[in-house]
Design a protein around this motif. Structure first.
Motif, short mmCIF file in Angstrom:
data_model
loop_
_atom_site.label_atom_id
_atom_site.label_comp_id
_atom_site.label_asym_id
_atom_site.label_seq_id
_atom_site.Cartn_x
_atom_site.Cartn_y
_atom_site.Cartn_z
N ALA A 236 -43.46 -38.30 -94.89
CA ALA A 236 -43.98 -38.52 -93.35
C ALA A 236 -42.35 -38.73 -92.56
CB ALA A 236 -44.81 -38.76 -93.27
N ASP A 237 -42.07 -39.80 -92.51
CA ASP A 237 -40.77 -40.50 -92.19
C ASP A 237 -40.16 -39.06 -92.06
OD1 ASP A 237 -41.86 -42.94 -91.77
OD2 ASP A 237 -40.66 -43.36 -93.74
N MET A 238 -39.51 -38.70 -92.98
CA MET A 238 -38.85 -37.49 -92.82
C MET A 238 -38.70 -36.54 -92.29
SD MET A 238 -37.55 -37.10 -97.38
CE MET A 238 -38.01 -39.02 -98.10
N LYS A 239 -40.26 -35.93 -91.93
CA LYS A 239 -40.33 -35.10 -91.04
C LYS A 239 -39.95 -35.75 -90.06
CE LYS A 239 -42.02 -32.04 -94.34
NZ LYS A 239 -43.36 -32.36 -95.47
N VAL A 240 -40.87 -36.49 -89.31
CA VAL A 240 -39.91 -36.87 -87.48
C VAL A 240 -38.71 -36.70 -87.68
CG1 VAL A 240 -40.07 -38.69 -86.64
CG2 VAL A 240 -42.06 -38.15 -88.40
N LEU A 241 -38.12 -36.77 -88.64
CA LEU A 241 -36.41 -36.79 -88.64
C LEU A 241 -36.02 -35.58 -88.23
CD1 LEU A 241 -34.97 -39.73 -91.02
CD2 LEU A 241 -35.16 -39.86 -89.02
N LEU A 259 -25.84 -38.70 -92.00
CA LEU A 259 -25.10 -39.15 -93.18
C LEU A 259 -26.52 -40.00 -93.65
CD1 LEU A 259 -22.10 -41.16 -92.04
CD2 LEU A 259 -21.92 -38.77 -93.15
N ILE A 260 -26.67 -39.51 -94.55
CA ILE A 260 -27.57 -40.65 -95.77
C ILE A 260 -27.06 -41.88 -96.63
CG2 ILE A 260 -28.41 -39.08 -97.40
CD1 ILE A 260 -30.95 -40.16 -97.13
N ALA A 261 -27.14 -42.88 -97.01
CA ALA A 261 -27.13 -43.70 -97.65
C ALA A 261 -27.54 -43.27 -99.48
CB ALA A 261 -26.42 -44.92 -97.56
N GLU A 262 -26.29 -43.89 -100.18
CA GLU A 262 -27.30 -43.99 -101.61
C GLU A 262 -28.11 -44.94 -101.94
OE1 GLU A 262 -24.24 -44.33 -104.55
OE2 GLU A 262 -24.27 -46.39 -104.17
N GLY A 263 -28.27 -45.72 -101.86
CA GLY A 263 -29.44 -47.05 -101.87
C GLY A 263 -30.29 -46.67 -100.95
N VAL A 264 -31.07 -46.02 -100.34
CA VAL A 264 -31.87 -45.38 -99.23
C VAL A 264 -33.08 -45.40 -100.60
CG1 VAL A 264 -33.22 -43.82 -97.52
CG2 VAL A 264 -30.76 -44.79 -97.41
N LYS A 265 -33.99 -46.16 -100.26
CA LYS A 265 -35.64 -45.61 -100.86
C LYS A 265 -36.64 -45.10 -100.17
CE LYS A 265 -36.01 -50.61 -102.13
NZ LYS A 265 -36.52 -51.90 -101.33
N VAL A 266 -36.93 -43.90 -101.55
CA VAL A 266 -37.40 -42.85 -100.89
C VAL A 266 -39.41 -42.81 -101.77
CG1 VAL A 266 -35.60 -41.50 -100.13
CG2 VAL A 266 -36.96 -41.57 -102.65
N GLU A 267 -40.39 -42.32 -100.80
CA GLU A 267 -41.71 -42.85 -101.94
C GLU A 267 -42.51 -41.65 -101.09
OE1 GLU A 267 -44.18 -46.36 -100.49
OE2 GLU A 267 -45.17 -44.88 -100.18
N PRO A 268 -42.87 -40.58 -102.78
CA PRO A 268 -42.83 -41.42 -103.93
C PRO A 268 -41.62 -41.47 -104.77
CG PRO A 268 -43.36 -38.74 -104.54
CD PRO A 268 -43.31 -39.46 -102.61
N LEU A 278 -34.08 -35.54 -98.87
CA LEU A 278 -33.81 -35.22 -97.77
C LEU A 278 -33.68 -33.58 -97.52
CD1 LEU A 278 -34.56 -37.31 -94.74
CD2 LEU A 278 -31.89 -36.63 -94.51
N ALA A 279 -32.28 -32.65 -98.16
CA ALA A 279 -32.52 -31.40 -97.66
C ALA A 279 -34.11 -30.79 -97.99
CB ALA A 279 -31.66 -31.30 -98.39
N ASP A 280 -34.97 -30.96 -99.10
CA ASP A 280 -35.79 -30.34 -99.52
C ASP A 280 -37.09 -30.60 -98.83
OD1 ASP A 280 -34.79 -29.21 -101.88
OD2 ASP A 280 -35.96 -30.21 -103.01
#
Ligand code: ADP
Length: 381
Positions: A236-241, A259-268, A278-280
């Motif tokens: 949902a956060d990714m859709k907001v972006l 730019l996205i840092a490699e250490g960003v946590k994602v859920e799931p 993020l691209a998907d």
């Protein structure tokens, strides 16, 4: 006539450990030249970090020492199986601006064992080294701190990591060069993004830290930057972006660099490069039925190890020289202490291994993100 360096003059040993960072060679050159020219103290280069020390400690002592005293400088470095090399001026010629490290760096699991470190300490003492300088990141400096606690050897750590995740110094060696490389990369991606009206999602290094991505975003004019946060990024956060990018496009923007840092946590949680995750999510948003930019190209790219190499920036070469100067001054002081070189408030000095953070890193990252947000004014034109 210049006499050959020998153990009789109690050398300073120096090693490079963990992930390599631009500025390591500049540091080796500076420490070698300052030590030889100003203090008349030999420099013992350790090949491949702690692994070199562990290998030397396992060798027959007398023949090992004799070989190191015979095969000095470049000769020692091309001799197979010689983990220690007495450096001379010519061994560090022409390396100031080069990436990587001519002595080699490594990760060494054995060094986590106290008994292995005890053998290393005994070997260094038998050789009569006056101090050991460890140049590396968080893990390497933890190892150096342990050596300092477990022996009466003089130990100096030097922060070198493109992640800039060491809170006792405002800057580690390698950060400035890596930011320069990222700006160069963003410029290249920008050209093609503009030509095709693309959204480029670029993944940066930095492990758990987003400092490198934030600095690069400010310096390159990237439209969006996403850095690690304790709260994972959900679909949902990714859709907001994505919706924010869409508003920018509607307002007439020709492209977007994210730019996205490699250490960003994602859920799931998923073991996949963040740029692709993020691209998907972006694609799903833009390709939705009735969306205004269904053909928009979303292109992910993982920048990877290119961020570690390349010509070292003058800033990093200068910082390397300042760190080397501070380290040698501390080592030569009769009452000198153990510690790490640090840049704090524009000054370079030695601080204890357990020095308090130079500033609140959370506050600093908030400030960088806020600054970037104001600079990008993404949805306005
Ligand atoms: P970096 O220094 O770039 O953070 P690592 O975390 O991989 O890289 O650490 C580099 C090396 O430092 C390790 O391979 C190991 O030899 C040594 N090291 C790291 N942590 C410790 C520790 N807790 N105890 C002893 N040695 C360590």
């Amino acid at each position: 006539m210049i006499k050959n360096p020998s153990f009789a003059d109690r050398p300073v040993a120096v090693l490079f450990s963990g992930g390599d960072a631009p500025g390591m060679n500049a540091f080796l050159r500076a420490v070698t030249r300052i030590s030889l020219s100003r203090h008349h103290v030999p420099v013992l280069g350790v090949r491949y970090g702690y692994a070199g020390l562990v290998a030397a400690a396992k060798m027959d002592f007398e023949p090992m020492r004799a070989q190191v005293e015979t095969r000095i400088g470049r000769w020692g470095m091309i001799t197979d199986g010689q983990p220690l090399v007495l450096m001379d001026h010519s061994a560090v010629s022409g390396i100031v601006g080069t990436g990587g490290t001519i002595l080699g760096s490594a990760r060494c699991l054995e060094f986590h064992k106290a008994e292995v470190r005890a053998d290393v300490i005994a070997m260094l003492k038998k050789l009569g080294v006056r101090a050991l300088i460890v140049c590396g990141g968080d893990g390497s400096l933890t190892g150096a701190d342990l050596l300092a606690k477990e022996s009466d050897l003089r130990i100096i750590g030097v922060p070198a990591t493109i992640d800039n995740d060491l809170d006792f110094t405002q800057m580690a060696l390698g950060v400035d060069t890596a930011v320069n490389t990222l700006v160069w990369a963003v410029d290249h991606f920008k050209d093609t993004a503009r030509a095709h009206r693309r959204v480029m999602i670029l993944e940066t290094m930095g492990r758990g830290s987003g400092e490198l991505a934030r600095l690069a975003a400010i310096a390159s004019g990237a439209e969006m930057v996403i850095t690690p946060d304790p709260k994972p990024l959900t679909q949902a956060d990714m859709k907001v972006l994505a919706a924010s990018i869409e508003r920018g496009m509607k307002a007439g923007r020709s492209h977007a660099i994210v730019l996205i840092a490699e250490g960003v946590k994602v859920e799931p949680e998923i073991k996949r490069n963040r740029a692709y995750v993020l691209a998907d999510a972006f694609k799903e948003h833009f390709e939705r039925e009735g969306g205004p930019f269904q053909d928009l190209e979303i292109r992910p790219s993982v920048l990877g190890h290119l961020q570690r190499g390349g010509h070292t920036s003058p800033q990093d070469c200068i910082l390397a020289a300042r760190f080397a100067d501070a380290a040698m001054k501390e080592i030569m002081r009769p009452d000198g202490a153990n510690g790490v070189t640090a840049l704090r408030g524009g000054h370079v000095g030695i601080v204890p291994f357990d020095a308090p953070p130079v500033e609140d890193s959370e506050e600093r990252s908030e400030a960088y993100l806020h600054l970037h947000e104001s600079l990008s004014s993404w949805e306005e034109l």
